[in-house]
Design an enzyme around this catalytic site. Structure first.
Site, PDB file in Angstrom:
ATOM      1  N   HIS A   1      -9.462 -53.037  99.701  1.00 27.58           N
ATOM      2  CA  HIS A   1      -9.866 -51.760 100.607  1.00 27.58           C
ATOM      3  C   HIS A   1     -10.053 -50.576  99.879  1.00 27.58           C
ATOM      4  CE1 HIS A   1      -9.183 -48.902 103.999  1.00 27.58           C
ATOM      5  NE2 HIS A   1      -9.302 -49.875 104.605  1.00 27.58           N
TER       6      HIS A   1
ATOM      7  N   ASP B   1      -0.488 -53.835  98.414  1.00 25.86           N
ATOM      8  CA  ASP B   1      -0.794 -53.371  99.705  1.00 25.86           C
ATOM      9  C   ASP B   1      -1.016 -54.371 100.698  1.00 25.86           C
ATOM     10  OD1 ASP B   1      -2.465 -52.473 101.749  1.00 25.86           O
ATOM     11  OD2 ASP B   1      -4.163 -52.309 100.726  1.00 25.86           O
TER      12      ASP B   1
END
Ligand code: PMP
Length: 405
Positions: free
Chosen positions: A120, A199
């Protein structure tokens, strides 16, 4: 899992009518829906116990502090960590920025930061900034030749070549749903004492990560993707590593002593929590964790897998649909395109049927470039979805596609 119809009553928004149709919410990757207990908890705090934390000598202040710190304990237990390893942040993005800033202080020119092709933007841009400031170099584990996933063999090869100082990887991809083999990578990276960051924005609710088992240095996630409120996230760090990390923000609350000459910071986690935090949000997230705790995790996994298989099979049977990503190791998120149609057109038509999907590049522009596309339609499931919803979605999707043909 427990009776899904009963469980769905806990999520008031799932009864909503959108564009004259019952809402079918297939966008939990963007944000999860909230059970009534989380909504009630926010309301209850502001109605009955609103007060600042860590300051009060008065009763309300004490109550607020206790509830706030209780949630830190709940989250720590949930991920098999200890409370002092849990820092409250605004979200996964802020957690990653705290890490990028803190770790940048000890980077030297040409040090390597390794990420994957599936990250991301929140796990790309802060590292690019760090590289610009320190002279460190960002390297990327590419997709394999099938363009579906990264492989361990290529990853291990790159780790051996680069001996990275930092490896920062998504546990699960928000764009494709891939579950990445982070445990094996964390283990391998110990060969070079790389600092490992995971993450977990997408993985937290679906995979319920165990910090002792993963053994990463840092793990980040956002409350709003796990039944909690927006504007709140978490930074987990192994205490020795976390406590030595330089701070990103300074001010009230994060200090031991202040004089005009010097300031002594407190220890982690409070040294990372400058200013008044999102107290109501933290307390409501405690209700979200209680809610998740009541759902048997194995049953959740089996149920979500069955939903995903049903979605996958039905999409695979529509000619002209192309699916992306690793469909075997997946958190329940499918990205697709139809022929050369623009994904926006498909999502706009679906919205007329009350169906919420996400469309676009999903904040993964480099991944979309690797796939040679501009974007996809993304369906992201959660345990509160049903097989019937998937059938209705497929029926309307076929209608939408026939309009575009
Ligand atoms: N990483 C991943 C994999 C994500 O899916 C997201 C949110 N889409 C983020 C980071 C950033 O999370 P937030 O916007 O809640 O800070």
């Amino acid at each position: 899992m427990c009776n899904i119809d009963i469980l769905r009553h806990d999520f008031p928004i799932l009864n909503k009518i959108v564009n004259d149709q019952p809402l079918i919410y297939l966008d939990s990757g963007a944000t999860s829906q909230k059970p009534q207990c989380v909504i009630d908890s926010l309301n209850h705090f502001y109605t009955n116990s609103n007060s600042n934390v860590h300051r009060g000598i008065h009763t309300l202040g004490d109550q607020a502090t206790t509830s706030y710190e209780n949630t830190r304990e709940k989250v720590a237990q949930f991920i098999n960590a200890v409370p002092k390893e849990i820092v409250w942040t605004k979200g996964a993005t802020e957690s990653l920025n705290i890490l990028a800033y803190g770790l940048s202080q000890s980077l030297k020119p040409r040090d390597i930061i390794l990420i994957s092709a599936l990250e991301h933007h929140a796990n790309i841009v802060p590292w690019q900034q760090v590289c610009a400031q320190t002279g460190a170099i960002l390297k990327v584990i590419p997709l394999d030749e099938t363009l579906q996933k990264i492989t361990l063999s290529e990853t291990f090869k790159l780790i051996d070549i680069y001996k990275p100082k930092i490896i920062s990887l998504s546990h699960a991809s928000n764009a494709l749903g891939n579950i990445q083999p982070v445990k094996e990578i964390i283990e391998y990276s110990k060969k070079y004492q790389s600092i490992t960051i995971i993450d977990g924005a997408q993985a937290f609710m679906h995979l319920r990560p165990d910090m002792k088992n993963l053994d990463c240095d840092f793990y980040v996630f956002s409350a709003h993707k796990a039944l909690g409120p927006t504007g709140l996230g978490c930074l987990y760090g192994k205490y020795e590593v976390l406590n030595t990390l330089p701070v990103y923000q300074t001010g009230g609350e994060m200090i031991k002593t202040v004089s005009f000459e010097e300031t002594i910071f407190s220890e982690a986690p409070s040294k990372f929590e400058a200013g008044t935090p999102n107290i109501a949000g933290v307390i409501a997230f405690g209700s979200a964790i209680d809610y998740l705790d009541k759902i048997n995790f194995n049953a959740q996994l089996i149920y979500e897998k069955a939903l995903f298989l049903s979605l996958r099979n039905q999409l695979e049977n529509i000619s002209g649909i192309k699916l992306y990503g690793d469909l075997d190791q997946n958190i329940g998120t499918i990205s697709f395109n139809y022929k050369n149609e623009h994904p926006f057109d498909i999502a706009t038509l679906l919205d007329q049927y009350g169906i919420a999907v996400r469309v676009g590049n999903h904040c993964t522009q480099p991944l979309m470039s690797s796939l040679n596309i501009e974007g996809t339609v993304r369906v992201s499931l959660a345990f509160y979805n049903t097989k019937t919803e998937i059938e209705v979605f497929i029926k309307h999707l076929k209608q939408c596609l026939s309009l575009l043909d």
